[in-house]
Design a protein around this motif. Sequence first.
Motif, mmCIF file in Angstrom:
data_model
loop_
_atom_site.group_PDB
_atom_site.id
_atom_site.type_symbol
_atom_site.label_atom_id
_atom_site.label_comp_id
_atom_site.label_asym_id
_atom_site.label_seq_id
_atom_site.Cartn_x
_atom_site.Cartn_y
_atom_site.Cartn_z
ATOM 1 N N SER A 109 0.818 -1.218 0.000
ATOM 2 C CA SER A 109 0.000 0.000 0.000
ATOM 3 C C SER A 109 0.849 1.264 0.000
ATOM 4 C CB SER A 109 -0.939 0.013 1.213
ATOM 5 O OG SER A 109 -1.836 -1.071 1.168
ATOM 6 N N ALA A 110 2.116 1.132 0.399
ATOM 7 C CA ALA A 110 2.997 2.308 0.450
ATOM 8 C C ALA A 110 3.717 2.554 -0.869
ATOM 9 C CB ALA A 110 4.024 2.140 1.568
ATOM 10 N N LEU A 113 2.545 5.591 -3.065
ATOM 11 C CA LEU A 113 2.325 6.886 -2.415
ATOM 12 C C LEU A 113 3.135 8.001 -3.060
ATOM 13 C CD1 LEU A 113 2.179 5.928 1.383
ATOM 14 C CD2 LEU A 113 0.293 6.402 -0.180
ATOM 15 N N HIS A 114 4.358 7.689 -3.492
ATOM 16 C CA HIS A 114 5.194 8.710 -4.128
ATOM 17 C C HIS A 114 4.529 9.216 -5.409
ATOM 18 C CE1 HIS A 114 8.715 10.988 -5.034
ATOM 19 N NE2 HIS A 114 9.065 10.272 -6.084
ATOM 20 N N GLN A 117 1.253 11.494 -4.691
ATOM 21 C CA GLN A 117 1.406 12.865 -4.202
ATOM 22 C C GLN A 117 1.349 13.883 -5.327
ATOM 23 O OE1 GLN A 117 4.313 13.564 -0.881
ATOM 24 N NE2 GLN A 117 4.945 11.479 -1.381
ATOM 25 N N LEU A 170 -6.689 3.090 -2.102
ATOM 26 C CA LEU A 170 -5.736 3.861 -2.905
ATOM 27 C C LEU A 170 -6.379 5.085 -3.541
ATOM 28 C CD1 LEU A 170 -3.664 1.039 -4.651
ATOM 29 C CD2 LEU A 170 -3.150 2.299 -2.556
ATOM 30 N N GLN A 173 -6.832 7.732 -0.838
ATOM 31 C CA GLN A 173 -5.534 8.255 -0.408
ATOM 32 C C GLN A 173 -4.942 9.164 -1.474
ATOM 33 O OE1 GLN A 173 -3.950 7.818 2.637
ATOM 34 N NE2 GLN A 173 -2.620 9.408 1.823
ATOM 35 N N ASN A 174 -5.112 8.808 -2.736
ATOM 36 C CA ASN A 174 -4.669 9.652 -3.846
ATOM 37 C C ASN A 174 -5.340 11.011 -3.772
ATOM 38 O OD1 ASN A 174 -4.423 9.059 -7.476
ATOM 39 N ND2 ASN A 174 -3.425 10.522 -6.154
ATOM 40 N N LEU A 177 -3.932 13.120 -0.863
ATOM 41 C CA LEU A 177 -2.594 13.648 -1.127
ATOM 42 C C LEU A 177 -2.627 14.795 -2.126
ATOM 43 C CD1 LEU A 177 -0.627 10.278 -1.268
ATOM 44 C CD2 LEU A 177 -0.363 12.082 0.449
ATOM 45 N N SER A 254 -2.851 14.978 5.132
ATOM 46 C CA SER A 254 -3.503 13.980 4.287
ATOM 47 C C SER A 254 -4.159 12.897 5.143
ATOM 48 C CB SER A 254 -2.495 13.366 3.319
ATOM 49 O OG SER A 254 -1.417 12.766 4.015
ATOM 50 N N TYR A 258 -7.953 11.779 4.710
ATOM 51 C CA TYR A 258 -8.281 10.385 4.390
ATOM 52 C C TYR A 258 -9.263 9.817 5.403
ATOM 53 C CZ TYR A 258 -7.841 5.410 3.543
ATOM 54 O OH TYR A 258 -8.134 4.088 3.291
#
Length: 415
Positions: A109-110, A113-114, A117, A170, A173-174, A177, A254, A258
């Motif tokens: 899940s991480a 993340l890059h 953002q 996801l 979270q997107n 961010l 964030s 979320y």
Amino acid sequence: MEAVPRNLVIVKEILSTYAKLTSLHINNAKCLFVPVAIPESAIPAYSSILNCVPREMPVTYLGLPLSIRRLKKIHYKPLIDAFKRKLDGWKAKYLSSAGRLTLVKSVLSALPLHYMQVLNLPTWLIKHLDGIRRRFFWKGKDKCLGGHCLVNWKRCCLPKKAGGLGILDLALQNQALLIKWLWKLKSEPYATWSTTILNLYGSLDIPSLSTNHLLSYGLKDILMYKDFFLASVATHSDNHEPLWRWSANGTYSSASAYSVLADPGTRTEYHNKLWILKAPPRVKIFLWLLLLNRLLTQQNLILRNWPANDGCPSCTGHEFETAMHLFVDCNFARNIWDLAQQHFDLPLLQFPSNLQSFWLNNRVRLGASWDTIWAAASLTIWKERNNMIFSQAANPPFLLLREILALVCSWNSMA
């Protein structure tokens, strides 16, 4: 920089001076420049001045694909490959469901993340990454039939307080961010990001920007979430600075966004008791499936069109095996509960009409000590049921009680 020969010469001189002062010399073979909206005829001259090769967009910049156009599927391949590299290095068949869940939450899940953002990941990519995470969690394999996924993935991504496993959604979270960039426009009007937007489009007002037809694709993607952002921001009465409604200090994060986006507004009665129960994580996942009625009992096997036995294997009758029958109503289960009640010197147990009530109603009367007894006995009943089906063997009740006692002692000693 602006594509003017004088600018190129100045930059080259700056780099040359830096190299002389530090003895860190430029490797021209590893250098490139990216011409944007420059006539083809001018590119050779610029390449000669900079002494490096031109490269068309998209290019990789700080680990991300940089482009002035919409990215294609091929440009997301490095992210998909990163998932594959992780999975190839894991021995999933040796991991419990709790071990796989930990890796899904902390590693898989991480990974995106890059990207999230800066980029609004397309729907097809999120579905693809969700498929990878889902298959790994349920089966630890590249392939997983729908029937093997005992709970809908959307339910798995709900917060624990809403009955899920707390796996990262996801798409949400997107969104959380990307909203950060809208907060920067509002709270940091003199920062580089804000002044760049102001110079390009003449405004920092978010509603006005959203009506501009000349926006870049990236800014359009960010402004897709303006309604949630504007509804979540208030203005400080004294200094007129923006305040984020969902955090204690009024500053955007964030995580706070979320938590609001992912909260469906519903609560399960058991969430704050199940996940703090003294038992290994794999047992908590088993109990979560039990409370959701997702264990592969005869009833659920038939719903999935899988082969199933004619009757309950745990009793002499031909009762239809539902979770309620197997764990509460079956004579075999009642015998286990009676033995546990006598050994632990419990008052008479109540046997209501559903599994959650059986646990929680008795918990009100017996206290938190009942949690471990209920968990150990439920797990033992399930293991013995499977032993009867797959090994055609049955253990006497006193051995099962001994197993329950061993589990309770072991779990109660857990930190």
